[in-house]
Design a protein around this motif. Structure first.
Motif, mmCIF file in Angstrom:
data_model
loop_
_atom_site.group_PDB
_atom_site.id
_atom_site.type_symbol
_atom_site.label_atom_id
_atom_site.label_comp_id
_atom_site.label_asym_id
_atom_site.label_seq_id
_atom_site.Cartn_x
_atom_site.Cartn_y
_atom_site.Cartn_z
ATOM 1 N N ASN A 145 -8.802 10.616 7.202
ATOM 2 C CA ASN A 145 -7.869 10.363 8.156
ATOM 3 C C ASN A 145 -6.018 10.986 8.525
ATOM 4 O OD1 ASN A 145 -9.489 9.459 10.760
ATOM 5 N ND2 ASN A 145 -8.317 7.399 10.425
ATOM 6 N N PHE B 154 -5.500 4.652 14.158
ATOM 7 C CA PHE B 154 -5.172 4.609 13.174
ATOM 8 C C PHE B 154 -4.156 3.083 12.421
ATOM 9 C CE2 PHE B 154 -4.431 9.136 11.443
ATOM 10 C CZ PHE B 154 -5.367 9.144 11.644
ATOM 11 N N THR B 155 -3.802 3.169 11.283
ATOM 12 C CA THR B 155 -2.962 2.083 10.715
ATOM 13 C C THR B 155 -2.406 2.928 10.155
ATOM 14 O OG1 THR B 155 -4.553 0.097 11.386
ATOM 15 C CG2 THR B 155 -2.752 -0.139 9.696
ATOM 16 N N ASN C 79 -13.859 2.147 12.315
ATOM 17 C CA ASN C 79 -12.745 3.143 11.927
ATOM 18 C C ASN C 79 -14.313 4.580 11.729
ATOM 19 O OD1 ASN C 79 -10.522 5.647 11.420
ATOM 20 N ND2 ASN C 79 -10.109 3.297 11.776
ATOM 21 N N ASN D 289 -11.587 11.677 15.043
ATOM 22 C CA ASN D 289 -11.614 9.996 15.544
ATOM 23 C C ASN D 289 -11.791 9.321 16.337
ATOM 24 O OD1 ASN D 289 -8.947 7.830 15.334
ATOM 25 N ND2 ASN D 289 -9.905 7.999 13.333
ATOM 26 N N THR E 73 1.338 6.333 4.530
ATOM 27 C CA THR E 73 -0.007 6.276 3.977
ATOM 28 C C THR E 73 -0.257 5.877 4.981
ATOM 29 O OG1 THR E 73 1.169 5.674 1.765
ATOM 30 C CG2 THR E 73 -0.722 4.778 2.483
ATOM 31 N N ILE E 74 -1.831 5.993 5.158
ATOM 32 C CA ILE E 74 -3.174 5.624 6.286
ATOM 33 C C ILE E 74 -3.793 5.069 4.704
ATOM 34 C CG2 ILE E 74 -4.938 5.796 8.026
ATOM 35 C CD1 ILE E 74 -3.482 8.914 7.908
ATOM 36 N N SER E 75 -4.383 3.440 6.318
ATOM 37 C CA SER E 75 -5.193 2.634 5.974
ATOM 38 C C SER E 75 -5.849 1.812 6.548
ATOM 39 C CB SER E 75 -4.608 1.011 5.015
ATOM 40 O OG SER E 75 -5.352 0.734 4.533
ATOM 41 N N THR E 76 -7.171 2.592 6.649
ATOM 42 C CA THR E 76 -8.349 3.161 7.899
ATOM 43 C C THR E 76 -9.625 2.211 6.811
ATOM 44 O OG1 THR E 76 -8.161 4.633 8.081
ATOM 45 C CG2 THR E 76 -7.836 3.987 9.593
ATOM 46 N N ALA E 77 -9.061 1.110 6.085
ATOM 47 C CA ALA E 77 -10.615 1.385 5.042
ATOM 48 C C ALA E 77 -11.232 2.646 4.668
ATOM 49 C CB ALA E 77 -11.185 0.290 5.860
ATOM 50 N N ASN F 68 -6.396 -2.992 8.078
ATOM 51 C CA ASN F 68 -6.647 -2.141 9.948
ATOM 52 C C ASN F 68 -7.246 -3.585 10.499
ATOM 53 O OD1 ASN F 68 -9.276 -2.359 8.466
ATOM 54 N ND2 ASN F 68 -9.653 -0.113 9.529
ATOM 55 N N LEU G 71 0.793 -1.114 -0.486
ATOM 56 C CA LEU G 71 -0.538 0.296 -0.362
ATOM 57 C C LEU G 71 0.859 0.985 0.114
ATOM 58 C CD1 LEU G 71 -2.709 -0.390 2.364
ATOM 59 C CD2 LEU G 71 -2.918 -1.731 0.419
ATOM 60 N N PHE H 177 -15.022 0.015 8.236
ATOM 61 C CA PHE H 177 -15.012 -1.340 8.012
ATOM 62 C C PHE H 177 -13.453 -1.142 9.401
ATOM 63 C CE2 PHE H 177 -14.587 -4.716 5.067
ATOM 64 C CZ PHE H 177 -16.126 -4.375 4.883
ATOM 65 N N GLY H 178 -13.643 -2.265 11.005
ATOM 66 C CA GLY H 178 -12.973 -2.096 11.418
ATOM 67 C C GLY H 178 -13.261 -1.204 12.759
ATOM 68 N N ASN I 22 -13.547 5.473 17.431
ATOM 69 C CA ASN I 22 -13.703 3.397 16.822
ATOM 70 C C ASN I 22 -15.366 3.288 17.849
ATOM 71 O OD1 ASN I 22 -13.510 0.508 16.674
ATOM 72 N ND2 ASN I 22 -11.690 1.694 16.050
ATOM 73 N N LYS J 263 -13.088 2.758 22.646
ATOM 74 C CA LYS J 263 -13.832 3.897 21.023
ATOM 75 C C LYS J 263 -12.638 5.317 20.738
ATOM 76 C CE LYS J 263 -18.241 2.516 23.252
ATOM 77 N NZ LYS J 263 -18.403 1.651 22.621
ATOM 78 N N GLN K 280 2.549 2.229 5.059
ATOM 79 C CA GLN K 280 4.536 3.375 4.468
ATOM 80 C C GLN K 280 5.826 2.240 4.458
ATOM 81 O OE1 GLN K 280 3.545 5.153 2.363
ATOM 82 N NE2 GLN K 280 5.286 5.043 1.210
#
Lengths: 391, 354
Positions: free
Chosen positions: A157, B135-136, A381, A244, A147-151, B118, A127, A378-379, A246, B131, B139
Motif C-alpha cells: 500500500n 487504508f490506515t 486488506n 486495493n 506510515t501505513i499499517s494495514t497488516a 487497521n 508506528l 488481516f482486516g 477489502n 470491499k 504517522q
C-alpha cells in the motif's frame, strides 16, 4: 532499491540467495522465547549494536530494531538511486510497519517504571517513529512523510500511495517501502492463531503447516517522468498497476473464494490497462498457511482462468515479513524483470487437492515483461502491484 | 480536478458532541491530566454480544463511522481511510501483559487480532461489506491528515466519489502511566480553562473518534469544502510562517482572507511556541481558536479540530469556550487549521464555507 532480509544485507546478496536457493529460515537466535523449539524464523544475523555502530548513532539513541532495519534499507535505496541532493525536488517518504517499536516495549514493559535508562523507548513505541528516523537518516526534511499499517499488505500500500502521489503531481519523488522486526508480540500472536509452522514453510503445498515469521526492510525510490528525464536516470521498472480491495469476510482469515484478492488483481490490471495474459510471473503472497494459499490460488483461477502464469512465493526464503513483505517482494519482482528470471518456490512437493496449480519450483529463465505481486493481510486488506519493463 | 466537500461529520469526544443539533452549548470542564471520551449509547449502534468483545476505540470508531454515514445518507462508501497514532492500545497492552505475565503460555488470539492498527477500518468494512479501498495511516499527529490527503487525492481525480475518513485513538492504562513517567503527560492536574496558563511540560491526554464523509458532489447539507492539506515531517520555527504563506499562496489566498485560525495548542510549554509564532505573528489580528483543552491531546486529536472547523463553517457560530481572542463571531468563509505534536508532524488544513 535497498533491502535487508534473512537472505542478505543488500540487493546483491538477496539476489544471490534467490538464484542459489539459499533459504534464510532457521531457529530463532536473538529473541528469548519459550517457543524456540517449535518455530522457525527468517532472522537477520546482524545485532542492533552492530547496526547502531554502522549508522553512527549516539549511545542515547532510541531506535527500535524496526527503525534500524528500515534505515539500512532506505539508505541503500537512496545510494543506489544516485540521489545526491534530497532537496533537489519534492521528495516524500511513505513507510509501512506493523510491529514498530514493540520489540523494545515488550522488553521494557515493566522495567520502564524503575529504570530511567530505558524510558527513551517509550517515545519510539508508536508506528510512525520508524519513518521519522528513516527520514532523518536519508535527509528528508520539511516534506510529506507518513506510515501505513494495514497488516501484511502495508508496504504494498505504501508503494501504491507513492505512485499515486507522483501521478497526482503532489510529489516528484517518493521513497516507499516497509520495515518490521521480529518480536515476541508477533511470534505469540501468530502462535495463538495456530498458523506458525514448526519446520520450513512450504507455500502452495498440500501438506503446508503454516508460516515462518521473518524480519526485513526494503525501500524503493519512485520518481516522476520529469525527474527521470531531467536527471537522465536509468529506470529499473515502472509501477504500472495497483489495486486495493477489502475481502470484508473475516477479521483475520481470507474468504475461501479469494474475493478480495481477485478484486485487487483485477483492479491492478485495469489501472495498468493490461490483459491477464500480459502477466509473465506472479510473486504470490503465498504465506504457506492453509487459508492463504487456498484463497489466493482460487483468486488466481478467478482472474486468469485456465492460463495461470508462472507463480512462486519467496516466503520460503525470507519468512513472512509482515508489513515489509510487499516491499521485499516488490524488490524481488523488479529483480525478476531485470534478470528475466522466475524465482523458485522452495519446499513444494505435493499439489493442493483443491485445484491443479503448481508453483514454479526451480529458477526459470524466460523473457519477463510484466510481473504481478500480491500482498494480503488481516482486516481483509488485499493489495496487488504490477511492475513492468515498459511505461 | 473535482472539488472535495465534507458531507457529514460525527464526533465522540470528552465533550457532548454526539448530538448533531448542539454545538458545545454545554461544555464539560475537567480538572485532570487525562480526559476520557464520553461513551455514547453503544447498544443503539452495536449488538451487545459484539460490543462486549470490542475495546473502546473500536466501539467509538464504529459508532462515529455509522453516524457519519447515516447523516450523509450513504450506505456503503467507495473507500474507508482511517488514521490512528497508537492504534488499538487496550488490546495491545492486554496481549503484551499476557505474554509477560504468563511467560508466553495460555494465550488467546482475541486481543492479538484486535490489536492491529487497521482493526477499526477492517471492522467497518466487514460490517458494511465494503470491499473498496481500505487504508490506515499511523504517522503520529498527521495520521488523520494523511487519511484526509489520501481521500482528497482520490476525490479530486474522481477515482472515488465518496470516502469515509476518520481518526481514532483510545487511552490505555499502561501507556498512560508510561506517558506520565516519560513526562509526556503533565504531572499535575489542570483545569480545562487554565490549560494554556499551566506553563508546564507535557499535555493533558485524551481519546476520541471523529469521522467524516467526504464526497466530490456538492449537496445542500455539506459542511464545507476541503481546499487543501499539507503535511511536513519537520519544520523549524523560522520556517513556519513562510511555509504557511507559501501554502496560502498556492491556494490563491492571503493571510487577511483567513477568517479563523484553529491551532492545536495543548499547553505543553516546550512546544506551544510554534502556535504563538502564528497567533502573535501573521494571525495576531485574526480570530484564533483552540480546542485541545476540551478534547485532550492525542495523535488524532486534530480530527476533533477538523470537526470543530466544520461545525463553525456550517453554523457560522463560534462557541465561547474555544475562542482565544475576540475578533469576530460570524462571517466565516475560510478557516485554516495548524497542528503539530512535540514540534514534529506539522499540518495545514484549509476549509471553505459551502
Amino acid at each position: 532499491m535497498g533491502i535487508i532480509s534473512a537472505i542478505g544485507n543488500n540487493v546483491v546478496e538477496n539476489y544471490e540467495s534467490l538464484i542459489h536457493e539459499k533459504t534464510g529460515i532457521s531457529r530463532i537466535q536473538k529473541i528469548d522465547t519459550v517457543h524456540h523449539n517449535d518455530i522457525m524464523v527468517g532472522e537477520i544475523a546482524t545485532t542492533n549494536e552492530e547496526f547502531i555502530q554502522r549508522l553512527g548513532l549516539p549511545s542515547d539513541n532510541n531506535y527500535s530494531r524496526t527503525a534500524l532495519l528500515g534505515s539500512i534499507a532506505a539508505l541503500e535505496a537512496v545510494k543506489n538511486a544516485g540521489i545526491e541532493d534530497m532537496g533537489s525536488c519534492r521528495t516524500g517518504l511513505v513507510s509501512a510497519t506493523s510491529v514498530g517499536g514493540m520489540d523494545m516495549t515488550e522488553k521494557f514493559y515493566y522495567e520502564y517504571f524503575e529504570n530511567p535508562a530505558c524510558q527513551k523507548y517509550i517515545l519510539s513505541h508508536h508506528l510512525g517513529d520508524s519513518a521519522k528516523k528513516i527520514a532523518e537518516q536519508i535527509g528528508v526534511k520539511k516534506q510529506f512523510v507518513t506510515t501505513i499499517s494495514t497488516a501484511c499488505s502495508s508496504a504494498a500500500n505504501a508503494i501504491m500511495l507513492g505512485a499515486r502521489l507522483i501521478k497526482a503531481g503532489k510529489l516528484d519523488r517518493v521513497i516507499v517501502g516497509g520495515t518490521d522486526c521480529l518480536s515476541k508480540f508477533t511470534i505469540n500472536g501468530f502462535k495463538t492463531l495456530m498458523i506458525l509452522s514448526d519446520t520450513y514453510n512450504t507455500p502452495f503445498d498440500e501438506n503446508r503447516k503454516g508460516l515462518n515469521l521473518g524480519e526485513a526492510a526494503a525501500f524503493l525510490v519512485l520518481e516522476s517522468d520529469e525527474i527521470v528525464k531531467a536527471e537522465n536516470k536509468k529506470v529499473l521498472a515502472y509501477v504500472k498497476g495497483y489495486g486495493n480491495a477489502n475481502d470484508a469476510f473475516h477479521q483475520t482469515a481470507s474468504s475461501e473464494n479469494g474475493e478480495g484478492a481477485t478484486l485487487a488483481m483485477q483492479q491492478a490490471l485495469k489501472i495498468a490497462g493490461s490483459e491477464p495474459s500480459s502477466i509473465d510471473y506472479i510473486n504470490a503472497h503465498g504465506t504457506a498457511t492453509g487459508n492463504n494459499d487456498l484463497s489466493e490460488g482460487k483468486a488466481f483461477l478467478n482472474v486468469f482462468g485456465e492460463k495461470v502464469p508462472n507463480f512462486s512465493s519467496t516466503k520460503a526464503f525470507t519468512g513472512h515479513t509482515l508489513a515489509a513483505a510487499g516491499a521485499i517482494e516488490a524488490v524481488y519482482s523488479v529483480l525478476a524483470l531485470q534478470n528475466n528470471l522466475v524465482f523458485p518456490n522452495l519446499n513444494f512437493k505435493t499439489p493442493m487437492k483443491e485445484f491443479d496449480l503448481k508453483p514454479q519450483t526451480e529458477a526459470k529463465h524466460k523473457e519477463l515483461k510484466q510481473v504481478m505481486s500480491n500482498s494480503l493481510g488481516f482486516g481483509g486488506n488485499c493489495s496487488t502491484l504490477i511492475f513492468s519493463k515498459e511505461a | 480536478m473535482k472539488p472535495v466537500y465534507i458531507h457529514s461529520i460525527a464526533s465522540i469526544s470528552a465533550q457532548h458532541t454526539v448530538d448533531e443539533s448542539v454545538f458545545l452549548d454545554q461544555v464539560e470542564s475537567y480538572e485532570d491530566n487525562v480526559l476520557q471520551a464520553i461513551d455514547p449509547e453503544y447498544k443503539n449502534f452495536i449488538p451487545r454480544t459484539a460490543a462486549r468483545r470490542m475495546s473502546k476505540g473500536v466501539k467509538m470508531g464504529i459508532v462515529a463511522s455509522k453516524l457519519a454515514l447515516s447523516r450523509a445518507g450513504v450506505e456503503v462508501p467507495d473507500a474507508i481511510i482511517t488514521g490512528t497514532g497508537l492504534g488499538c492500545l487496550k488490546d495491545s497492552e492486554k496481549f503484551v501483559s499476557a505474554i509477560i505475565d504468563n511467560k508466553e503460555q495460555f494465550l488467546t488470539p482475541t486481543s492479538f487480532i484486535q490489536s492491529t492498527h487497521n482493526t477499526v477500518g477492517g471492522q467497518i468494512a466487514l460490517e458494511l461489506q465494503c470491499k473498496g479501498y481500505n487504508f490506515t495511516y499511523v504517522q503520529a499527529s498527521v495520521s488523520f491528515e494523511s487519511a484526509l490527503l489520501d481521500a482528497e487525492l482520490q476525490l479530486k481525480t474522481d477515482e472515488a466519489s465518496n470516502i469515509l475518513v476518520g481518526g481514532i485513538d483510545e487511552l490505555g492504562d499502561h501507556t498512560t502511566e508510561l506517558f506520565k513517567v516519560a513526562k509526556l503527560i503533565k504531572s499535575e492536574k489542570v483545569s480545562s480553562e487554565a490549560l494554556l496558563e499551566s506553563k508546564t511540560k507535557g499535555v493533558v491526554y485524551g481519546e476520541g473518534a471523529n469521522f467524516f464523509l467526504l464526497c466530490n458532489e456538492k449537496s445542500e447539507n455539506c459542511y464545507s469544502e476541503l481546499i487543501d492539506t499539507a503535511i511536513f515531517n519537520t519544520l523549524e520555527k523560522e520556517e513556519l510562517t513562510s511555509e504557511l504563506q507559501e501554502f496560502l499562496k498556492n491556494n490563491q489566498l492571503s493571510v487577511d482572507e483567513i477568517d479563523a485560525i484553529i491551532c492545536g495548542y495543548n499547553g505543553d510549554v516546550q512546544f506551544d511556541d510554534y502556535y504563538e509564532l502564528l497567533t502573535d505573528g501573521v494571525f495576531a489580528q485574526t480570530q484564533q481558536v483552540y480546542y485541545k483543552h476540551l478534547s485532550g491531546e492525542y495523535h488524532s486529536s486534530s480530527a476533533f479540530g477538523f470537526w470543530l472547523a466544520n461545525k463553525i463553517l456550517k453554523t457560522q457560530t463560534l462557541p465561547k469556550a474555544v475562542k482565544l481572542n475576540q475578533v469576530k463571531d460570524s462571517g466565516f468563509e475560510f478557516i485554516l487549521l495548524y497542528n503539530q505534536y512535540m514540534g514534529e508532524n506539522h499540518s495545514f488544513t484549509l476549509l471553505r464555507k459551502c
